[in-house]
Design an enzyme around this catalytic site. Structure first.
Site, short mmCIF file in Angstrom:
data_model
loop_
_atom_site.label_atom_id
_atom_site.label_comp_id
_atom_site.label_asym_id
_atom_site.label_seq_id
_atom_site.Cartn_x
_atom_site.Cartn_y
_atom_site.Cartn_z
CE LYS A 32 -9.23 0.42 2.62
NZ LYS A 32 -9.03 1.57 2.33
CE1 TYR A 43 -1.96 3.07 3.41
CE2 TYR A 43 -3.07 3.32 1.20
CZ TYR A 43 -2.99 3.89 3.02
OH TYR A 43 -3.46 4.69 3.42
CG ASP A 96 -3.17 -2.86 8.24
OD1 ASP A 96 -3.75 -3.00 8.31
OD2 ASP A 96 -2.83 -1.77 7.36
CB ILE A 106 -6.97 -2.91 7.11
CG1 ILE A 106 -7.98 -1.52 7.89
CG2 ILE A 106 -6.42 -3.78 5.83
CD1 ILE A 106 -7.62 -0.76 6.88
#
Lengths: 467, 476
Positions: free
Chosen positions: B268, B145, B230, B232
Site C-alpha cells: 500500500k 478488511y 497491522d 500496512i
C-alpha cells in the site's frame, strides 16, 4: 504470560535434527579457498551452481526483461500491481513448455492446471492442506528429504508414514513395502490419503523405473488415494535411464477423466534445475480442476513475486536458450558427478549408482564401528569436525539402514571437490592404518557428544534454510 | 473416492460472498476511457497508483537495482542462490530504516526482528498460526478488511470475535466495546488470544489517537493477550493528525513487550502488491524465531529483496517519496471528498488510507442490510461504480461504503464523480445545479484552491494490458 500456539512451541519445524547441526558447524567455520582453507566444506547443500554462466549470458543478451521493459515500454507499474493469484499467463505458458521439454515432450501440460507457489516448500504444504487434515497421513518411501517433516506435517497436522526401502534392491519401492506401510498407518488409526514420492529421488539421485511407477498407480487406484510426484529434480537427469514422469506413465495407461487421473499431482520448482532457490518459484500441477482451484486460492499466502515471474517468463520462453541450457546442464552435472564418484572410489568408498540429482548416496557402512545409528552419528561427527566436510547422515533422511550419507557435488567448484575427496581419502587411510585404541575412540566420542549437546542448547540465530 | 480436505472443500476462502458481485460486474464490463467508456469503474481496489512515475525515474537512474542489467548482473548468482529465511541483511536494514522514516524517525526498528512473509496476507496467517491454536480467537474491531476472515481463519482454525464500533462516535474503539467483546467470547467459551487492530484503518481511513492506543495497550496487558498492529497503511497518512504507531506507544506506557507485534507490507505505502513483500515485526523473541522458521512457506523472492534493498537504502529517494506520496494522496482525497460534498454526500473525516468511508445512510430505503445491498446493486449496475458495501467489512450499521480513490487517473475520477452527481440528481438528494459544480463554494479548506489545483497531471489509466481478475486480489 500467554503461551505461543502449540505449533509454535513444538519441534516440527525440524530444526533440532542432526541435518541442521552440520549446517551450523559449517556456518561457524566455512571453507574459503583463500581466507579459510582449513574450514568445513559444504557438501550438504543440494544446490546447482554449475550453470549460472548460461543464465548470466542470457541476461546480458536480453536487457529488456530485466529492466521492466517490454517492447521498449516500461511495464514496471503493471508488474508492481499484478497480484493475481492465477499468475502471469506468459509465465505459466513458459513453465509448462519447459516442463514438457524436460520430459522430452512425451507429455504436455495445461497452463490452466498450474498453480504458482512460493517454492516447492509451499507447494507441498499447500497440497497437504488441500488433500488431507489432522488424523490423515501420507506414505513416503525412505530415505526422503528431511524438509518433508516440516513441509508436510508442521502446520497441517498431517502425518507421514514411511514406506521402508532397503539397499537390497537399490532402495526401490516394492508392492509389499507399500502394503506394510498402509497397514502400519491403519494400525495407528491414521487415514491414508495418499503417497508422495520424489522422482528423481532426493537423496538417492536415482530415477524411478517404469515398473515402480506402474506399481504406484496400481496401488493408489486400488486404495482410492492420491499420488503426489515431486519432480523437482526432473531437469537434472544427466544419464540413462531417461527420466519417466508419472504423467507419462499415466498417459500411457489411462485415458483422461478417470478417477485415477484426477488423483495424480506433480510438484515442481526452479530451485534445482535452474539453480534459482532464492527466487521462490514453486509449481503444483494437478489434473483435477477442483484441486487446482482450491490450491490457487491458497497460493495467496505465498505468491511468486511478479518481478520474478516476468524475468523467468522471458527466459523460459526463449526456446533456443532452454534447449541449450538443458543439454549443457546435463553434461556438466554428469561430469561433476563422475568426479565425485571416482574421488570416492579412490577412498575405497562406493555409492549407489545414480543418474540424476545434485548428490550421491554414499555407502560408508564399512566405516561404521557397528551397524547402528549411533555409530553412524559418530562417523558423521568425525566427518564434520575432523575431516571437515558437511555431509548429510542417512538417519536424517529416515533411512532404515545405518551407514549411508548424502554428499552433494554441484554446490562448489571443481577444485573444492578435489580437495574434499583428498581429505576423505586421508581420513579413510588413517582410520585403516592407525589402529586407534578403543579408549581413544571412546574419548573422542565423548568430546564430540559434548560439543553436539552444546550445539543443541545454544542454537545460533543463524539457522540455515535447508535445501 | 479421496475427497478434498474440509479446508479445501469449504468456503473459508471467502470468495462465495455476495461481496464479489461487484468484482464480477467489473470483470465482465471494465471501464476504459476509449474502448469501454460505459464500463464499470473500479473503486473497490485499495491500490496506490499515484507515485509510479517517481519510482520509475529512480529505477532508470539505478540499473544496478535490477539483477539483469549489465550493472547488476554481477550480483545475480549470489542473489539467485540466497534462500536463507533470515532474509538479506541489506533488505532487512532497508526495511527497518523505511519503517522508522515513515514514523518520522520517532522510533527505531531492529533489522534482526524483521521476518519476511508472502505479503501481509502471509504475515497475518503466519502470526496467527504462531499465536493461537484452532478454536481460539482474536478480537477485531469492526468494520474490518474482509480478507481477515480468510487470512486469520481459513487454514488456522482460529476464530474472529468482532469488537463493535459505531458511527455515533466515529467508530472509535472504546474500552467498553473491547470489554464487551472479550466477555462475549468468554460466555461462548472461546479463549481469546489477542486483539488485531489496523492502524491506519481499512476501511475507515482514520488513525487511532494516542489515548485510544494507550487504552488498547492497557487492555491487552490486563488481559494478558497479544496485540497485533497491522500498520500496512502507515505511510498513507497524508494530513494531520500525525500517525502514532504502537511502536511509539510502548515506549510511553508500561507494557509486556512480548505481547506486541506489527504486521507490515509494501503493497500500500509503495504500491507494490505484486512484489509480495510482507513483514512481521515482533518484540517477542520466541515469536521472531518461530515466524522466521515458518517464513519458509512464503519468503520474499531474493530478486525482489535486492531491488527493495537498493531502493529503500537511498535516503534521498525515500524522504522524497514519502513526502510526494502524501501530497498526491492529500490532493486526491481533498478533491474527491469536496466534490462529493457538493452533491450532498458525506464521508467519515479521514486523513489516511487509499479510500474514504462514504456515508449513504440517507439513501437507504430502510435501515437494513438488505436495503444496503439493494443500494449497492444500483451503484454497481446503474451508476456503474464498483464500491464496497459496509456489510462486507462487518460494519454494524447499514449504509456505509468504502470507495477507493488512489487507483485511477484524474480523468477516470472525473467520470466517476459525474456519474455520482447524475445519480444524486435523479434521486433528489441535496443538489447543486450543474453550472455551480465546477466552482468552489464554501469549502472547509483553510487555503484557497481552484479545482485545477487538485488535478495532478500524468497519472495513468487503470486499464492494464495484463489480464487481472478482481476475484483474486491478495489484498483489496
Amino acid at each position: 504470560m500467554p503461551l505461543l500456539s502449540r505449533k509454535a512451541t513444538c519441534s516440527f519445524h525440524g530444526q533440532d535434527s542432526s541435518y541442521f547441526l552440520g549446517w551450523q558447524e559449517y556456518e561457524k567455520n566455512p571453507y574459503d579457498e583463500v581466507k579459510n582453507p582449513k574450514g568445513i566444506i559444504q557438501m550438504g547443500l543440494a544446490e546447482n551452481q554449475l550453470s549460472f554462466d548460461l543464465l548470466e549470458s542470457w541476461m546480458a543478451k536480453n536487457p529488456g526483461a530485466a529492466g521492466f521493459e517490454r517492447d521498449g515500454q516500461s511495464i514496471f507499474r503493471e508488474l508492481a500491481l499484478f497480484q493475481d493469484y492465477h499468475g502471469l499467463p506468459a509465465f505459466k505458458k513458459a513453465l509448462v513448455d519447459f516442463m514438457a521439454e524436460i520430459r522430452g515432450n512425451k507429455v504436455t501440460f495445461d497452463p490452466n492446471h498450474i498453480v504458482l507457489t512460493a517454492g516447492a516448500t509451499s507447494a507441498n504444504e499447500t497440497l497437504m492442506f488441500c488433500l488431507a487434515e489432522q488424523g490423515d497421513a501420507f506414505l513416503l518411501p525412505t530415505p526422503y528429504y528431511p524438509g518433508f517433516d516440516r513441509d508436510l506435517k508442521w502446520r497441517t497436522g498431517v502425518e507421514i508414514v514411511p514406506i521402508h526401502c532397503t539397499s537390497s534392491n537399490r532402495f526401490q519401492i516394492t508392492a509389499s513395502a507399500l502394503e506394510v506401510a498402509y497397514q502400519q498407518a491403519q494400525k495407528v488409526k491414521l487415514r491414508v490419503k495418499g503417497v508422495l514420492v520424489t522422482n528423481p529421488s532426493n537423496p538417492l539421485g536415482t530415477t524411478m523405473t517404469r515398473d515402480e511407477l506402474d506399481l504406484l498407480i496400481n496401488f493408489i487406484a486400488d486404495k482410492e488415494i492420491h499420488l503426489i510426484s515431486d519432480e523437482i529434480y526432473s531437469g537434472t537427469v544427466f544419464s540413462s535411464p531417461a527420466f519417466v514422469s508419472i504423467m507419462e506413465v499415466l498417459k500411457d495407461r489411462n485415458p483422461k477423466n478417470t478417477e485415477v487421473w484426477d488423483r495424480v499431482h506433480v510438484v515442481y520448482s526452479l530451485s534445482k534445475d535452474l539453480g534459482l532457490p532464492g527466487f521462490r518459484v514453486g509449481v503444483i500441477y494437478s489434473n483435477d480442476s477442483i484441486i487446482v482451484a482450491a490450491a490457487t486460492k491458497m497460493s495467496s499466502f505465498g505468491l511468486v513475486s511478479s518481478q520474478t515471474q516476468y524475468l523467468l517468463s522471458a527466459m523460459l520462453s526463449d526456446k533456443k536458450f532452454t534447449k541449450e541450457y538443458i543439454s549443457k546442464n546435463h553434461k556438466r552435472l554428469q561430469k561433476r558427478q563422475s568426479k565425485l564418484v571416482s574421488g570416492l572410489e579412490k577412498a575405497s568408498i562406493g555409492c549407489l549408482k545414480s543418474n540424476a540429482g545434485l548428490f550421491c548416496w554414499v555407502d560408508m557402512r564399512h566405516l561404521l564401528s557397528s551397524n547402528t545409528f549411533e555409530a553412524e552419528m559418530e562417523l558423521w561427527k568425525r566427518i564434520v569436525y575432523d575431516v571437515k566436510l558437511n555431509i548429510s547422515p542417512g538417519s536424517s533422511c529416515h533411512c532404515t539402514e545405518p551407514g549411508w550419507f548424502r554428499v552433494c557435488f554441484a554446490d562448489m567448484s571443481e577444485d573444492t571437490l578435489k580437495l574434499a575427496m583428498q581429505r576423505l581419502k586421508s581420513f579413510v587411510s588413517s582410520t585403516t592404518i592407525n589402529n586407534r585404541s578403543h579408549q581413544d575412540l571412546k574419548n573422542s566420542r565423548r568430546k564430540l557428544r559434548t560439543e553436539w549437546v552444546f550445539g543443541l542448547s545454544f542454537l545460533s540465530l543463524n539457522d540455515r534454510e535447508p535445501d | 473416492m479421496a475427497a478434498l480436505s474440509k479446508i479445501a472443500a469449504g468456503n473459508g476462502h471467502g470468495e462465495n460472498s455476495p461481496y464479489f458481485d461487484g468484482w464480477k460486474a467489473y470483470e465482465t464490463n471494465p471501464f476504459h476511457p476509449t474502448d469501454r467508456p460505459e464500463g464499470v469503474i473500479q473503486m473497490g481496489l485499495a491500490e496506490n497508483q499515484l507515485c509510479f512515475d517517481f519510482i520509475k525515474k529512480w529505477l532508470m537512474k539505478h540499473p544496478e537495482a535490477s539483477l539483469c542489467t549489465a550493472e547488476g548482473v554481477n550480483k545475480f548468482k549470489e542473489t539467485a542462490l540466497f534462500q536463507d529465511y533470515h532474509g538479506m541483511p541489506e533488505f532487512r536494514q532497508a526495511i527497518a530504516k523505511f519503517m522508522g522514516k515513515v514514523r518520522g524517525d520517532r522510533v527505531k526498528f531492529d533489522p534482526d526482528r524483521i521476518v519476511m512473509s508472502g505479503g501481509a496476507t502471509g504475515a497475518h496467517e503466519m502470526v496467527t498460526f504462531c499465536l493461537a491454536d484452532p478454536g481460539e480467537a482474536f478480537l477485531v474491531p469492526t468494520p474490518y478488511y474482509p480478507g481477515f476472515d480468510r487470512d486469520l481463519r481459513w487454514r488456522t482454525g482460529v476464530e474472529l470475535v468482532p469488537v463493535i464500533c459505531e458511527s455515533s462516535n466515529n467508530f472509535k474503539i472504546t474500552r467498553n466495546a473491547l470489554e464487551a467483546a472479550y466477555e462475549k467470547a468468554q460466555e461462548d467459551n472461546i479463549r481469546v488470544k489477542g486483539l488485531l487492530i489496523t492502524n491506519p484503518s481499512n476501511p475507515l481511513g482514520t488513525i487511532l489517537d494516542r489515548e485510544t492506543l494507550k487504552s488498547i495497550v492497557s487492555f491487552i496487558n490486563e488481559k494478558n493477550i497479544h496485540l497485533i498492529g497491522d500498520e500496512i497503511y502507515a505511510a498513507t497518512v497524508f494530513m494531520e493528525p500525525e500517525f502514532v504507531s504502537i511502536s511509539e506507544i510502548i515506549e510511553e506506557v508500561e507494557c509486556n513487550r512480548d505481547l506486541i507485534h506489527i504486521v507490515y507490507s509494501l503493497s500500500k505505502d509503495m504500491g507494490f502488491p505484486g512484489f509480495r513483500v510482507g513483514i512481521v515485526y515482533s518484540y517477542n523473541d520466541a515469536l521472531v524465531s518461530c515466524t522466521r522458521k515458518m517464513s519458509s512457506f512464503g519468503l520474499v523472492s531474493s530478486q525482489t529483496q535486492h531491488l527493495i534493498a537498493s531502493m529503500l537504502s537511498d535516503d534521498d529517494f525515500v524522504d522524497n517519496f514519502i513526502i510526494k506520496s502524501k501530497k498526491k494522496l492529500f490532493k486526491r482525497h481533498e478533491y474527491f471528498t469536496w466534490s462529493l460534498s457538493q452533491v450532498g454526500i458525506g464521508s467519515l473525516k479521514s486523513n489516511a488510507g487509499l479510500f474514504i468511508w462514504m456515508d449513504l445512510r440517507k439513501l437507504l430505503k430502510a435501515k437494513t442490510f438488505e436495503a444496503e445491498m439493494d443500494l449497492w446493486q444500483v451503484i454497481i449496475h446503474e451508476v456503474k461504480l464498483n464500491v464496497s458495501p459496509g456489510s462486507s467489512f462487518h460494519c454494524h450499521e447499514p449504509g456505509w461504503f468504502r470507495v477507493c480513490f488512489a487507483n485511477m487517473d484524474d480523468d477516470t475520477m472525473e467520470t466517476a464523480l459525474l456519474r455520482i452527481r447524475d445519480f444524486m440528481r435523479k434521486n433528489n438528494a441535496a443538489m447543486i445545479p450543474h453550472n455551480k459544480l465546477c466552482r468552489r463554494s464554501s469549502l472547509k479548506l483553510s487555503f484557497s484552491r481552484r479545482v485545477d489545483d487538485f488535478m495532478s497531471p500524468g497519472i495513468m489509466s487503470p486499464h492494464s494490458p495484463l489480464p487481472q481478475s478482481p476475484l483474486v486480489r491478495a489484498r483489496s
